[in-house]
Design a protein around this motif. Structure first.
Motif, mmCIF file in Angstrom:
data_model
loop_
_atom_site.group_PDB
_atom_site.id
_atom_site.type_symbol
_atom_site.label_atom_id
_atom_site.label_comp_id
_atom_site.label_asym_id
_atom_site.label_seq_id
_atom_site.Cartn_x
_atom_site.Cartn_y
_atom_site.Cartn_z
ATOM 1 N N ALA B 112 0.830 -1.216 0.000
ATOM 2 C CA ALA B 112 0.000 0.000 0.000
ATOM 3 C C ALA B 112 0.861 1.260 0.000
ATOM 4 O O ALA B 112 0.522 2.258 -0.645
ATOM 5 C CB ALA B 112 -0.937 -0.012 1.211
ATOM 6 N N SER B 113 1.977 1.212 0.712
ATOM 7 C CA SER B 113 2.845 2.397 0.773
ATOM 8 C C SER B 113 3.467 2.681 -0.593
ATOM 9 O O SER B 113 3.532 3.837 -1.032
ATOM 10 C CB SER B 113 3.952 2.189 1.810
ATOM 11 N N LEU B 114 3.934 1.633 -1.271
ATOM 12 C CA LEU B 114 4.523 1.834 -2.593
ATOM 13 C C LEU B 114 3.475 2.363 -3.568
ATOM 14 O O LEU B 114 3.754 3.231 -4.393
ATOM 15 C CB LEU B 114 5.127 0.527 -3.122
ATOM 16 N N LYS B 115 2.283 1.827 -3.465
ATOM 17 C CA LYS B 115 1.201 2.280 -4.346
ATOM 18 C C LYS B 115 0.930 3.778 -4.143
ATOM 19 O O LYS B 115 0.748 4.529 -5.105
ATOM 20 C CB LYS B 115 -0.066 1.466 -4.027
ATOM 21 N N ALA B 116 0.939 4.222 -2.901
ATOM 22 C CA ALA B 116 0.717 5.653 -2.614
ATOM 23 C C ALA B 116 1.879 6.498 -3.124
ATOM 24 O O ALA B 116 1.684 7.538 -3.758
ATOM 25 C CB ALA B 116 0.516 5.859 -1.120
ATOM 26 N N LEU B 117 3.085 6.050 -2.862
ATOM 27 C CA LEU B 117 4.261 6.821 -3.291
ATOM 28 C C LEU B 117 4.353 6.873 -4.814
ATOM 29 O O LEU B 117 4.829 7.852 -5.390
ATOM 30 C CB LEU B 117 5.535 6.192 -2.705
ATOM 31 N N ARG B 118 3.870 5.827 -5.459
ATOM 32 C CA ARG B 118 3.924 5.769 -6.924
ATOM 33 C C ARG B 118 3.045 6.833 -7.585
ATOM 34 O O ARG B 118 3.224 7.153 -8.759
ATOM 35 C CB ARG B 118 3.463 4.376 -7.364
ATOM 36 N N GLN B 119 2.066 7.346 -6.825
ATOM 37 C CA GLN B 119 1.229 8.419 -7.368
ATOM 38 C C GLN B 119 2.041 9.691 -7.607
ATOM 39 O O GLN B 119 1.736 10.467 -8.493
ATOM 40 C CB GLN B 119 0.068 8.753 -6.410
ATOM 41 N N ARG B 120 3.045 9.884 -6.796
ATOM 42 C CA ARG B 120 3.829 11.133 -6.888
ATOM 43 C C ARG B 120 5.201 10.960 -7.498
ATOM 44 O O ARG B 120 5.772 11.916 -8.025
ATOM 45 C CB ARG B 120 4.025 11.730 -5.482
ATOM 46 N N ILE B 223 14.723 12.184 5.602
ATOM 47 C CA ILE B 223 13.436 11.846 6.222
ATOM 48 C C ILE B 223 13.604 10.582 7.050
ATOM 49 O O ILE B 223 14.222 9.614 6.594
ATOM 50 C CB ILE B 223 12.344 11.619 5.146
ATOM 51 N N CYS B 224 13.077 10.601 8.247
ATOM 52 C CA CYS B 224 13.040 9.399 9.066
ATOM 53 C C CYS B 224 11.587 9.166 9.466
ATOM 54 O O CYS B 224 10.867 10.111 9.782
ATOM 55 C CB CYS B 224 13.885 9.560 10.334
ATOM 56 N N ALA B 225 11.167 7.915 9.385
ATOM 57 C CA ALA B 225 9.786 7.583 9.735
ATOM 58 C C ALA B 225 9.780 6.322 10.583
ATOM 59 O O ALA B 225 10.810 5.659 10.754
ATOM 60 C CB ALA B 225 8.959 7.388 8.471
ATOM 61 N N GLN B 226 8.602 5.986 11.080
ATOM 62 C CA GLN B 226 8.487 4.816 11.946
ATOM 63 C C GLN B 226 8.490 3.527 11.126
ATOM 64 O O GLN B 226 9.001 2.497 11.547
ATOM 65 C CB GLN B 226 7.176 4.928 12.741
ATOM 66 N N ASP B 227 7.889 3.608 9.957
ATOM 67 C CA ASP B 227 7.842 2.448 9.049
ATOM 68 C C ASP B 227 7.551 2.985 7.644
ATOM 69 O O ASP B 227 7.510 4.210 7.451
ATOM 70 C CB ASP B 227 6.781 1.432 9.500
ATOM 71 N N MET B 228 7.321 2.108 6.665
ATOM 72 C CA MET B 228 7.119 2.617 5.303
ATOM 73 C C MET B 228 5.801 3.352 5.174
ATOM 74 O O MET B 228 5.683 4.316 4.414
ATOM 75 C CB MET B 228 7.193 1.505 4.246
ATOM 76 N N ALA B 229 4.816 2.931 5.948
ATOM 77 C CA ALA B 229 3.534 3.644 5.933
ATOM 78 C C ALA B 229 3.720 5.080 6.417
ATOM 79 O O ALA B 229 3.104 6.015 5.885
ATOM 80 C CB ALA B 229 2.521 2.903 6.820
ATOM 81 N N GLY B 230 4.589 5.260 7.399
ATOM 82 C CA GLY B 230 4.884 6.604 7.889
ATOM 83 C C GLY B 230 5.571 7.451 6.834
ATOM 84 O O GLY B 230 5.262 8.636 6.668
ATOM 85 N N LEU B 231 6.494 6.845 6.104
ATOM 86 C CA LEU B 231 7.172 7.557 5.017
ATOM 87 C C LEU B 231 6.165 7.961 3.946
ATOM 88 O O LEU B 231 6.174 9.093 3.444
ATOM 89 C CB LEU B 231 8.245 6.650 4.400
ATOM 90 N N ALA B 232 5.270 7.029 3.605
ATOM 91 C CA ALA B 232 4.268 7.308 2.574
ATOM 92 C C ALA B 232 3.305 8.398 3.026
ATOM 93 O O ALA B 232 2.846 9.213 2.224
ATOM 94 C CB ALA B 232 3.512 6.024 2.212
ATOM 95 N N ALA B 233 3.024 8.424 4.318
ATOM 96 C CA ALA B 233 2.110 9.456 4.837
ATOM 97 C C ALA B 233 2.723 10.841 4.682
ATOM 98 O O ALA B 233 2.021 11.818 4.410
ATOM 99 C CB ALA B 233 1.788 9.177 6.306
ATOM 100 N N VAL B 234 4.025 10.929 4.827
ATOM 101 C CA VAL B 234 4.704 12.212 4.687
ATOM 102 C C VAL B 234 4.853 12.607 3.222
ATOM 103 O O VAL B 234 4.636 13.755 2.843
ATOM 104 C CB VAL B 234 6.109 12.164 5.350
ATOM 105 N N LEU B 235 5.210 11.641 2.382
ATOM 106 C CA LEU B 235 5.588 11.949 1.002
ATOM 107 C C LEU B 235 4.568 11.565 -0.060
ATOM 108 O O LEU B 235 4.558 12.121 -1.153
ATOM 109 C CB LEU B 235 6.904 11.248 0.645
ATOM 110 N N GLY B 236 3.742 10.567 0.214
ATOM 111 C CA GLY B 236 2.857 10.036 -0.824
ATOM 112 C C GLY B 236 1.572 10.829 -0.919
ATOM 113 O O GLY B 236 1.328 11.792 -0.205
ATOM 114 N N SER B 237 0.750 10.431 -1.837
ATOM 115 C CA SER B 237 -0.594 10.992 -1.939
ATOM 116 C C SER B 237 -1.567 9.833 -1.978
ATOM 117 O O SER B 237 -1.184 8.707 -2.267
ATOM 118 C CB SER B 237 -0.728 11.850 -3.180
ATOM 119 N N ASP B 238 -2.823 10.084 -1.684
ATOM 120 C CA ASP B 238 -3.933 9.110 -1.641
ATOM 121 C C ASP B 238 -3.904 8.263 -0.375
ATOM 122 O O ASP B 238 -2.888 7.804 0.030
ATOM 123 C CB ASP B 238 -3.942 8.175 -2.847
#
Lengths: 238, 238
Positions: B112-120, B223-238
């Protein structure tokens, strides 16, 4: 025969996407904005006309490998010079126009057919386009590749034998486990000579309404279909 | 800072997928079938233990580039020898077990995180795994890469500088336009030295319950995050 096929690799320009339509639209937009009076279809054909000669210098060793993005950009300069339009476009505007090759529309059946074929096979472009170009084009056109192989992997251009062999090797398969798919007979001839399976369908308007080449199979290809949807109907699953 | 990022490239083993869990399950199945009495977790750790030394010979020029698939297979032979299990597995059974690296489970947030990051962003693995391995793993684990870069592109292994630079070049971006994402500080240290942006989150159970390394950022990463979902929340969309 199809039982041993594990991967399908695809020619892209003309086979999967409509380069002439896409490049023409991009040129047309620039010409309108810059008030350039030149037929955008003719310009697209001239630009593409520089494609084979530019690659041929690299195939024959007259120049080291550079990516198709660079060749496209150089070819654009050459065509602007030839057509007397050089004064109209700055370097930065030419860079922007060069990205037209990353935003080409897929033929109507390409997306769904690739999706179906991907259920059974590993699918990848085996194009003369670079990884960078193929990745951007896939994103724009919605092409669900599993990997990208082709010229950049081999650092040479189709129909050089090494491009097909390096592409199969990069995917981890022997040539006889891989089918090359193209709407161009010469591409398939080279792939077959390298030991790959071959799949053909025509794209009868790739070169415009007066197209006379590649309207039908000229070799004994393993599979011939009417279009990509036909190929997917024979080989794909949903 | 994030405005200039165009692409994100990812370490895979440990960062995106759980290699230890996947390899342990595969070994466990083989050991049960062959009635081998050996702790599959310990075997997975021994197999992975051969990973860095095998690549180091290539990094230091003691051996020409061969893909990780080949190194994994050689390392399997070595571990079977060391553990006294050589007589239990035929060459063909070892080939099959080696495919365990192509069937590793993603961490729960990866898809799910990769899918979100792939939008941007354009997203790609920058792994020491080969294109063949990465393509199969992506298919198995549902990882929606736009392209595959990494060791095979550079014909060398991370953390060699050239792997990061060749990967950015293959994607058509300058290093400062690309963020390297990894759960390993040493990977990010090398990427930062090559001019890439860096993103970190820990995978605290990659090496099992007793993990002591890479539990937190040891460098000043972008950028440091708790996990990949955290990274995606900061950088991704959707």
């Amino acid at each position: 025969m199809t039982a041993e096929i594990k991967a399908m690799i695809f020619d892209v320009f003309g086979t999967v996407v409509d380069w002439r339509g896409g490049v023409t639209v991009a040129c047309s937009q620039v010409f309108q904005r810059k008030q350039i009076d030149f037929d955008p279809f003719a310009f697209a054909d001239l630009w593409r006309g520089e494609y084979q000669p530019a690659m041929e210098r690299i195939r024959t060793g007259g120049r080291g490998y550079v990516s198709l993005d660079i060749l496209h950009r150089e070819n654009l300069d050459r065509v602007l010079e030839k057509t007397g339009l050089s004064a109209h476009l700055t370097a930065s505007e030419r860079d922007t126009l060069n990205h037209a090759w990353e935003r080409l529309p897929p033929w109507p059946d390409s997306g769904a057919s690739l999706k179906a074929l991907r259920q059974r096979f590993l699918i990848a472009p085996c194009s003369n386009g670079s990884i960078a170009l193929m990745a951007r084009l896939a994103k724009f056109a919605g092409l669900p590749w599993d990997a990208i192989v082709g010229a950049d992997i081999a650092r040479d251009y189709k129909p050089q034998r090494q491009v097909y062999l390096a592409s199969c090797a990069a995917l981890g398969f022997d040539p006889h486990e891989v089918m090359m798919v193209a709407a161009h007979n010469d591409d398939l001839e080279a792939a077959a000579a390298a030991g790959l399976k071959t799949g053909f369908f025509p794209r009868p308007s790739e070169y415009g309404p007066g197209q006379t080449t590649d309207l039908s199979a000229s070799g004994n290809w393993d599979i011939c279909a009417q279009d990509m949807a036909g190929l997917a109907a024979v080989l794909g699953s949903d």
